[in-house]
Design a protein around this motif. Structure first.
Motif, PDB file in Angstrom:
ATOM      1  N   SER A   1       0.634  -0.774   0.426  1.00 42.88           N
ATOM      2  CA  SER A   1       0.252  -0.209  -0.114  1.00 42.88           C
ATOM      3  C   SER A   1       1.172   0.926  -0.687  1.00 42.88           C
ATOM      4  CB  SER A   1      -0.666   0.356   1.040  1.00 42.88           C
ATOM      5  OG  SER A   1       0.207  -0.167   2.509  1.00 42.88           O
ATOM      6  N   VAL A   2      -0.088   2.512  -0.328  1.00 40.10           N
ATOM      7  CA  VAL A   2       1.538   3.969  -0.588  1.00 40.10           C
ATOM      8  C   VAL A   2       2.142   3.743   0.733  1.00 40.10           C
ATOM      9  CG1 VAL A   2       1.030   6.181  -0.707  1.00 40.10           C
ATOM     10  CG2 VAL A   2      -0.388   4.303  -2.556  1.00 40.10           C
TER      11      VAL A   2
ATOM     12  N   PRO B   1       4.665  -4.122  -6.241  1.00 46.36           N
ATOM     13  CA  PRO B   1       3.299  -4.619  -5.877  1.00 46.36           C
ATOM     14  C   PRO B   1       3.649  -6.475  -4.962  1.00 46.36           C
ATOM     15  CG  PRO B   1       2.960  -4.522  -8.646  1.00 46.36           C
ATOM     16  CD  PRO B   1       4.344  -3.885  -8.141  1.00 46.36           C
TER      17      PRO B   1
ATOM     18  N   THR C   1      -4.752  -8.274  -8.270  1.00 49.83           N
ATOM     19  CA  THR C   1      -4.183  -7.613  -7.131  1.00 49.83           C
ATOM     20  C   THR C   1      -3.080  -6.879  -7.541  1.00 49.83           C
ATOM     21  OG1 THR C   1      -4.946  -9.368  -5.862  1.00 49.83           O
ATOM     22  CG2 THR C   1      -2.953  -8.329  -4.340  1.00 49.83           C
TER      23      THR C   1
ATOM     24  N   ASP D   1      -4.336  -3.808  -9.023  1.00 48.15           N
ATOM     25  CA  ASP D   1      -4.824  -2.734  -9.273  1.00 48.15           C
ATOM     26  C   ASP D   1      -3.308  -2.104  -8.159  1.00 48.15           C
ATOM     27  OD1 ASP D   1      -7.468  -3.565  -9.624  1.00 48.15           O
ATOM     28  OD2 ASP D   1      -7.584  -4.618  -7.738  1.00 48.15           O
ATOM     29  N   ARG D   2      -2.986  -3.001  -7.145  1.00 44.95           N
ATOM     30  CA  ARG D   2      -1.746  -1.581  -6.719  1.00 44.95           C
ATOM     31  C   ARG D   2      -1.069  -1.201  -7.391  1.00 44.95           C
ATOM     32  NH1 ARG D   2      -1.077  -7.300  -2.016  1.00 44.95           N
ATOM     33  NH2 ARG D   2      -2.967  -6.266  -0.617  1.00 44.95           N
TER      34      ARG D   2
ATOM     35  N   ARG E   1      -1.602   0.403  -9.911  1.00 52.52           N
ATOM     36  CA  ARG E   1      -2.508   1.534 -10.259  1.00 52.52           C
ATOM     37  C   ARG E   1      -2.260   2.742  -9.095  1.00 52.52           C
ATOM     38  NH1 ARG E   1      -6.768  -1.495 -13.358  1.00 52.52           N
ATOM     39  NH2 ARG E   1      -5.347  -1.618 -16.097  1.00 52.52           N
ATOM     40  N   LEU E   2      -2.408   2.019  -8.202  1.00 56.01           N
ATOM     41  CA  LEU E   2      -2.842   3.078  -6.351  1.00 56.01           C
ATOM     42  C   LEU E   2      -0.598   3.356  -6.488  1.00 56.01           C
ATOM     43  CD1 LEU E   2      -4.424   0.558  -4.446  1.00 56.01           C
ATOM     44  CD2 LEU E   2      -5.168   2.817  -4.973  1.00 56.01           C
ATOM     45  N   LEU E   3      -0.121   3.353  -6.616  1.00 56.49           N
ATOM     46  CA  LEU E   3       1.589   3.083  -6.167  1.00 56.49           C
ATOM     47  C   LEU E   3       2.366   3.865  -7.302  1.00 56.49           C
ATOM     48  CD1 LEU E   3       2.740  -0.379  -4.906  1.00 56.49           C
ATOM     49  CD2 LEU E   3       2.488   1.429  -3.863  1.00 56.49           C
TER      50      LEU E   3
ATOM     51  N   ASP F   1       1.874   6.515  -8.974  1.00 59.93           N
ATOM     52  CA  ASP F   1       1.884   8.744  -8.738  1.00 59.93           C
ATOM     53  C   ASP F   1       2.870   8.575  -7.643  1.00 59.93           C
ATOM     54  OD1 ASP F   1       0.545   9.226 -11.129  1.00 59.93           O
ATOM     55  OD2 ASP F   1      -1.074   9.483 -10.480  1.00 59.93           O
TER      56      ASP F   1
END
Ligand code: SF4
Length: 239
Positions: free
Chosen positions: A175-176, A198, A205, A208-209, A211-213, A215
Motif C-alpha cells: 500500500s502507499v 506490488p 491484485t 490494482d496495486r 495503479r495505486l502506487l 504516482d
C-alpha cells in the motif's frame, strides 16, 4: 557440451530449473531468462510466493528439493536458450559455497551474458559471488512481511551489498503508506537504485496495486516494476 570441469562432488539443492521465460520483475523485466530456483529459506514472510522452498506445513519438502551436481546444472544451462541467468529461491545465498564454483563455471564457459541473484539481503555475499554476478536484486522485507526487524534487516549484510556496487533494491509493497518505510530504509542505508514492486500473486491484485502506487512512486523518483509472469500466467509454477 564440453565445459571447464567443476568439482563433481559439489551439489546445489534445487527446487526447480525453468526457462526460457521472461524475467518478470525488477530492472530486467521482460528479458528472456533461465531460472535456477534454489531450495531453502531462513525467513518466513507471511505472503511468500514460493513457500514450496521452505514451508513444511504446506508442502512436502522432500518432494520439492533435489540435489543437482554443478556439472548437471551447467549442462541444463548450455541446452536452454537465453542470455540472462537468474538465481532465485528461497534464499540463494544460503548455498553460497556451491554457488561459487557454479557461477565461476558459468562465466568461464560463457553460458550467460548476465547473471542476477535475487536475495533478501540478510546474508552478506562472498567476494567470489560478488565477482561472478552481474547484479544482485536485493529485496529487504518490510514490516508487513510479519518478520521481526532483527530478522528481516541485517545492517552489516546490507552494507556489503551497497559496497559491492552491484545491488539494485526491490521493495515488495502492499500500500502507499509502505513507501514511507521504504524511504526510511533508503535513507538509512543509502540504497540506490530503487524499484517498487506490488505484492500479489494474481493479476487483479498486482494491477490494482500498480495503479495505486504509480504516482506516489513517480513523486519519490523511484522505479516501478510489475510482476509480468503474474500478469501473463497468474501464479503458475515454473513460469
Ligand atoms: S525471503 Fe523470499 S523466499 Fe524467503 S520467505 Fe521471504 S519471500 Fe519467501
Amino acid at each position: 557440451m564440453s565445459t571447464a570441469a567443476p568439482d563433481a562432488a559439489v551439489t546445489l539443492v534445487v527446487n526447480e530449473l525453468f526457462g526460457p521465460t521472461f524475467q518478470g520483475e525488477g530492472p530486467s523485466q521482460g528479458r528472456l531468462a533461465r531460472f535456477v530456483r534454489l531450495f531453502g529459506c531462513h525467513l518466513a514472510c507471511c505472503w511468500c510466493d514460493t513457500p514450496q522452498t521452505w514451508d513444511r506445513r504446506r508442502h512436502d519438502l522432500a518432494v520439492e528439493q533435489r540435489h543437482l551436481g554443478v556439472d548437471e546444472a551447467l549442462n541444463w544451462l548450455a541446452g536452454t536458450p537465453g542470455d540472462l541467468l537468474v538465481i532465485t529461491g528461497g534464499e540463494p545465498l544460503l548455498q553460497q559455497r556451491a554457488l561459487e564454483p557454479f557461477l565461476a563455471a558459468v562465466r568461464q564457459n560463457g553460458l550467460a551474458g548476465e547473471t542476477e541473484v535475487e536475495t533478501s539481503g540478510t546474508i552478506a555475499p562472498s567476494p567470489a559471488v560478488v565477482e561472478a554476478v552481474t547484479r544482485f536484486i536485493v529485496s529487504p522485507k518490510l514490516a508487513h512481511s510479519g518478520l521481526p526487524e532483527r530478522q528481516r534487516l541485517r545492517p552489516a549484510a546490507l552494507r556489503q551489498f551497497v559496497l559491492s556496487g552491484k545491488a539494485s533494491w526491490k521493495f515488495v509493497v502492499q500500500s502507499v503508506p509502505d513507501l514511507d518505510e521504504v524511504e526510511d530504509l533508503v535513507t538509512r542505508y543509502r540504497l540506490n537504485p530503487v524499484w517498487v514492486m506490488p505484492e500479489g500473486t494474481d493479476s487483479a491484485t498486482v494491477l490494482d496495486r500498480m495503479r495505486l502506487l504509480a504516482d506516489p512512486v513517480l513523486a519519490r523518483g523511484w522505479n516501478l516494476t510489475s510482476r509480468l509472469h503474474i500478469l501473463l500466467w497468474e501464479n503458475a509454477r515454473a513460469r
